[in-house]
Design an enzyme around this catalytic site. Structure first.
Site, PDB file in Angstrom:
ATOM      1  N   ASP A  38       0.838  -1.191   0.000  1.00 28.54           N
ATOM      2  CA  ASP A  38       0.000   0.000   0.000  1.00 28.54           C
ATOM      3  C   ASP A  38       0.880   1.250   0.000  1.00 28.54           C
ATOM      4  O   ASP A  38       2.016   1.215   0.488  1.00 28.54           O
ATOM      5  CB  ASP A  38      -0.896   0.026   1.234  1.00 28.54           C
ATOM      6  CG  ASP A  38      -1.963  -1.058   1.210  1.00 28.54           C
ATOM      7  OD1 ASP A  38      -2.339  -1.485   0.102  1.00 28.54           O
ATOM      8  OD2 ASP A  38      -2.402  -1.479   2.302  1.00 28.54           O
ATOM      9  N   PRO A  39       0.363   2.372  -0.505  1.00 28.10           N
ATOM     10  CA  PRO A  39       1.155   3.617  -0.500  1.00 28.10           C
ATOM     11  C   PRO A  39       1.677   3.996   0.883  1.00 28.10           C
ATOM     12  O   PRO A  39       2.804   4.484   1.012  1.00 28.10           O
ATOM     13  CB  PRO A  39       0.159   4.654  -1.027  1.00 28.10           C
ATOM     14  CG  PRO A  39      -0.755   3.867  -1.913  1.00 28.10           C
ATOM     15  CD  PRO A  39      -0.913   2.537  -1.227  1.00 28.10           C
TER      16      PRO A  39
END
Length: 303
Positions: A38-39
């Site tokens: 995930d970012p």
């Protein structure tokens, strides 16, 4: 260029952003990764380059290791700190023993519902695209394995942990469910991936480091040694005659006595040429060829 490189992904970039950065730095079009982060998350993101992108199939079920922080007191729509609060904030002060006891319920084989903001698809559409449009997302629970989930420290409303989980496990969902069970809400505040299969954080490099080293022409120093890739498969060093047969897709007798179903086939110490599957005895057929036949012929001619 055929190589495997471990990047220490910074927060704020998607895994695809990192792929694009590596493509630009190395001047290579064929670049992929071995497991989305995930970012918000940082840490181990193995990159496969050139023909080694064909190895991705062998890492689809790799065990992942993480360290991170869960914040209790309110839940978010993304189940992490990047989202919007969906429950009123509460003052929470938890004990180490209390959180450890709760964490024990999330070990072993468990049923887990993925977050609505995830890449899981609903009728072909990623769930996060529907969630962004405020469309209700209903995902089916999936079975995952949490091999290790240890709460190492608790301070007021935050709990630090380390975990080792099967592929497809969302630590965001675990954090969210823990908050639900306590009745106070919770979300994943930070996450750092420390390992993917055999690839560990100690061997990772930043994008900035990759850029600096690539300018000096010594970028191969950052690549994972090919013999360290897929350590569960025995390595076989083949003769040029054997390699010629393998690269043309033909079966060949290899000097392997391990009885393993799959083996790595090398030219010399560093060039991974193929993954071969045992047919019978020492007879193998190439499952994946990582060197083009024309290139193999040229290499043989040089010798």
């Amino acid at each position: 260029m055929n190589a495997l490189l471990i990047i220490d992904k910074p927060a704020g970039l998607t895994s695809h952003d990192v792929v694009n950065r590596v493509r630009r730095i190395l001047g290579e079009k064929s670049v992929g990764h071995l497991g989305t982060l995930d970012p918000l998350a940082t840490g181990v993101l193995p990159m496969v380059i050139g023909n080694l992108t064909r190895l991705a199939q062998f890492y689809s079920s790799s065990v992942k290791a993480y360290a991170g922080t869960i914040r209790f007191g309110f839940a978010t729509d993304t189940y992490d700190s990047a989202g919007e609060a969906i429950s009123p904030a509460q003052n929470v002060s938890l004990s180490l023993e209390q959180v450890q006891q709760l964490a024990s319920q999330f070990q072993g084989m468990i049923e887990q519902t993925p977050p609505p903001f995830s890449a899981k698809k609903i009728q072909g559409v990623p769930a996060y695209k529907l969630a962004r449009k405020r469309i209700d997302v209903v995902l089916k629970p999936v079975q995952v394995e949490v091999q290790e989930f240890e709460i190492t420290e608790v301070e007021n409303d935050r709990a630090r942990f380390r975990a080792r989980v099967s592929s497809g496990t969302y630590m965001r969902s675990i954090a969210h469910e823990m908050g639900h069970q306590l009745g106070c809400g919770a979300h994943l505040e930070s996450l750092r991936r420390t390992a993917v299969g055999e690839f560990e954080l100690s061997a990772a490099h930043t994008l900035e480091e990759l850029e600096v080293v690539s300018r000096s022409g010594d970028v191969e120093e950052l690549f994972v040694h090919p013999r360290r890739i897929l350590p569960e498969f025995p390595s076989v060093t083949a003769t040029e005659e054997m390699l010629a047969l393998i690269c043309s897709g033909r079966a060949v007798n290899l000097p392997d006595l391990s009885q393993a179903r799959l083996v790595k086939v090398f030219r010399g110490q560093r060039e991974l040429v193929a993954i071969a599957a045992r047919i019978a005895g020492t007879l193998f057929h190439p499952k994946i060829v990582l060197v083009e036949a024309a290139n193999a012929a040229k290499a043989a001619a040089r010798r």
